[in-house]
Design a protein around this motif. Structure first.
Motif, PDB file in Angstrom:
ATOM      1  N   MET A   1       1.281  -1.473  -0.120  1.00 49.46           N
ATOM      2  CA  MET A   1      -0.347  -0.410  -0.088  1.00 49.46           C
ATOM      3  C   MET A   1       1.168   0.946   0.158  1.00 49.46           C
ATOM      4  O   MET A   1       0.379   2.574  -0.194  1.00 49.46           O
ATOM      5  CB  MET A   1      -0.843  -0.012   1.096  1.00 49.46           C
ATOM      6  N   GLN A   2       2.064   0.844   0.483  1.00 46.82           N
ATOM      7  CA  GLN A   2       2.345   2.186   1.032  1.00 46.82           C
ATOM      8  C   GLN A   2       3.272   2.907  -1.051  1.00 46.82           C
ATOM      9  O   GLN A   2       3.731   3.586  -1.058  1.00 46.82           O
ATOM     10  CB  GLN A   2       4.142   1.821   1.695  1.00 46.82           C
ATOM     11  N   LYS A   3       3.795   1.593  -1.267  1.00 47.63           N
ATOM     12  CA  LYS A   3       3.745   2.158  -2.372  1.00 47.63           C
ATOM     13  C   LYS A   3       3.267   2.562  -3.667  1.00 47.63           C
ATOM     14  O   LYS A   3       3.757   3.559  -4.069  1.00 47.63           O
ATOM     15  CB  LYS A   3       4.463   1.099  -3.670  1.00 47.63           C
ATOM     16  N   ILE A   4       1.557   2.437  -3.216  1.00 50.66           N
ATOM     17  CA  ILE A   4       0.492   2.981  -4.389  1.00 50.66           C
ATOM     18  C   ILE A   4       0.515   4.229  -3.666  1.00 50.66           C
ATOM     19  O   ILE A   4       0.378   5.627  -4.597  1.00 50.66           O
ATOM     20  CB  ILE A   4      -0.532   2.173  -4.058  1.00 50.66           C
ATOM     21  N   ALA A   5       0.653   4.257  -2.600  1.00 53.78           N
ATOM     22  CA  ALA A   5       1.170   6.164  -1.941  1.00 53.78           C
ATOM     23  C   ALA A   5       1.558   6.959  -2.073  1.00 53.78           C
ATOM     24  O   ALA A   5       1.352   8.040  -2.512  1.00 53.78           O
ATOM     25  CB  ALA A   5       0.370   6.571   0.132  1.00 53.78           C
ATOM     26  N   ILE A   6       3.260   6.334  -2.105  1.00 57.62           N
ATOM     27  CA  ILE A   6       4.523   6.944  -2.994  1.00 57.62           C
ATOM     28  C   ILE A   6       3.917   7.793  -4.325  1.00 57.62           C
ATOM     29  O   ILE A   6       4.213   8.531  -4.700  1.00 57.62           O
ATOM     30  CB  ILE A   6       5.041   6.057  -3.094  1.00 57.62           C
ATOM     31  N   LEU A   7       3.968   6.893  -5.541  1.00 56.27           N
ATOM     32  CA  LEU A   7       3.077   6.553  -7.073  1.00 56.27           C
ATOM     33  C   LEU A   7       2.070   7.881  -6.949  1.00 56.27           C
ATOM     34  O   LEU A   7       2.235   8.745  -7.992  1.00 56.27           O
ATOM     35  CB  LEU A   7       2.555   5.386  -7.345  1.00 56.27           C
ATOM     36  N   ARG A  32      11.923  12.536   0.531  1.00 54.94           N
ATOM     37  CA  ARG A  32      12.551  12.266   2.425  1.00 54.94           C
ATOM     38  C   ARG A  32      11.726  11.767   3.208  1.00 54.94           C
ATOM     39  O   ARG A  32      11.568  10.974   3.828  1.00 54.94           O
ATOM     40  CB  ARG A  32      12.754  13.537   1.961  1.00 54.94           C
ATOM     41  N   ASP A  33      10.524  12.224   3.091  1.00 59.84           N
ATOM     42  CA  ASP A  33       9.562  12.333   4.139  1.00 59.84           C
ATOM     43  C   ASP A  33       9.487  10.840   3.987  1.00 59.84           C
ATOM     44  O   ASP A  33       9.244  10.000   5.436  1.00 59.84           O
ATOM     45  CB  ASP A  33       8.243  13.086   4.065  1.00 59.84           C
ATOM     46  N   TYR A  34       8.507   9.648   2.578  1.00 62.60           N
ATOM     47  CA  TYR A  34       8.255   8.433   3.254  1.00 62.60           C
ATOM     48  C   TYR A  34       9.867   7.824   3.782  1.00 62.60           C
ATOM     49  O   TYR A  34       9.600   6.499   4.242  1.00 62.60           O
ATOM     50  CB  TYR A  34       8.509   8.204   1.235  1.00 62.60           C
ATOM     51  N   PHE A  35      10.416   7.659   3.022  1.00 65.07           N
ATOM     52  CA  PHE A  35      12.132   6.702   4.053  1.00 65.07           C
ATOM     53  C   PHE A  35      12.700   7.733   4.610  1.00 65.07           C
ATOM     54  O   PHE A  35      13.667   6.955   5.173  1.00 65.07           O
ATOM     55  CB  PHE A  35      13.122   6.682   2.633  1.00 65.07           C
ATOM     56  N   HIS A  36      12.041   9.037   5.235  1.00 67.00           N
ATOM     57  CA  HIS A  36      13.054   9.541   6.508  1.00 67.00           C
ATOM     58  C   HIS A  36      14.210   9.543   6.515  1.00 67.00           C
ATOM     59  O   HIS A  36      15.107   9.497   7.244  1.00 67.00           O
ATOM     60  CB  HIS A  36      12.726   8.289   7.375  1.00 67.00           C
ATOM     61  N   LEU A  37      14.431  10.153   4.993  1.00 71.44           N
ATOM     62  CA  LEU A  37      16.099  10.603   4.571  1.00 71.44           C
ATOM     63  C   LEU A  37      16.347  12.041   5.421  1.00 71.44           C
ATOM     64  O   LEU A  37      15.235  12.696   5.028  1.00 71.44           O
ATOM     65  CB  LEU A  37      15.901   9.869   3.512  1.00 71.44           C
ATOM     66  N   GLN A  38      17.977  12.803   5.567  1.00 74.48           N
ATOM     67  CA  GLN A  38      18.192  13.496   6.011  1.00 74.48           C
ATOM     68  C   GLN A  38      18.619  14.607   4.264  1.00 74.48           C
ATOM     69  O   GLN A  38      18.141  15.760   4.204  1.00 74.48           O
ATOM     70  CB  GLN A  38      19.356  13.860   6.322  1.00 74.48           C
ATOM     71  N   ASN A  39      18.907  13.325   3.451  1.00 72.27           N
ATOM     72  CA  ASN A  39      19.144  14.575   2.125  1.00 72.27           C
ATOM     73  C   ASN A  39      19.089  13.993   1.185  1.00 72.27           C
ATOM     74  O   ASN A  39      19.259  12.671   1.360  1.00 72.27           O
ATOM     75  CB  ASN A  39      20.789  14.076   1.743  1.00 72.27           C
ATOM     76  N   VAL A  40      18.387  14.501   0.086  1.00 69.41           N
ATOM     77  CA  VAL A  40      18.040  13.882  -1.756  1.00 69.41           C
ATOM     78  C   VAL A  40      18.737  14.914  -2.443  1.00 69.41           C
ATOM     79  O   VAL A  40      18.328  16.031  -1.978  1.00 69.41           O
ATOM     80  CB  VAL A  40      16.288  13.570  -1.651  1.00 69.41           C
ATOM     81  N   ALA A  41      18.518  14.321  -3.292  1.00 71.56           N
ATOM     82  CA  ALA A  41      19.038  15.101  -4.462  1.00 71.56           C
ATOM     83  C   ALA A  41      18.553  14.488  -6.219  1.00 71.56           C
ATOM     84  O   ALA A  41      18.697  12.902  -6.139  1.00 71.56           O
ATOM     85  CB  ALA A  41      20.516  15.165  -4.851  1.00 71.56           C
TER      86      ALA A  41
END
Length: 131
Positions: A1-7, A32-41
């Motif tokens: 279900m999370q994959k569908i929400a991200i898409l 960033r929010d879905y994977f709880h990351l500090q840095n994204v690019a």
């Protein structure tokens, strides 16, 4: 279900505006929010130099906006050269890792509508561990 929400969230970001920079920022916020990351690019290919250049980023340190990566160099360049995602569970054991003050977790290659290489997106964390 999370994959569908991200898409769903990513598609809403793409459809919400015609401004590419705004779309990229929204997609980075979602990642960033879905994977709880500090840095994204997101790095795109500069056709003149043949290097990947930062087009959009969140959470990077000073100077991260000016990062240029040669194809085949480091983890990002290796993913671009292989034209496939890389998963790196522990960057401390990865010989291709080139420190920029953060940890690469996942890297994706994008194609343009014409089928040409369109660049890369990456997710990163400062601390080792899985997503």
């Amino acid at each position: 279900m999370q994959k569908i929400a991200i898409l769903y969230d990513a598609s809403q970001a793409v459809l919400s505006t015609f401004d590419l920079d705004e779309v990229l920022q929204r997609i980075l916020v979602i990642a960033r929010d879905y994977f709880h990351l500090q840095n994204v690019a997101i790095l795109l290919l500069d056709k003149d130099t043949g290097q990947l250049c930062t087009r959009s980023q969140l959470g990077g340190e000073p100077g991260f906006d000016n990062v240029r990566v040669s194809i085949g160099t480091g983890l990002i360049g290796a993913a671009a050269k292989k034209k496939r995602p890389l998963y790196v569970p522990d960057f401390t054991k990865e010989t291709r890792y080139e420190p920029w003050g953060r940890r690469l977790v996942r890297s994706w290659r994008f194609r343009s509508c014409s089928g040409r290489d369109g660049g890369r997106a990456e997710l990163s964390k400062r601390k080792p561990g899985s997503l």
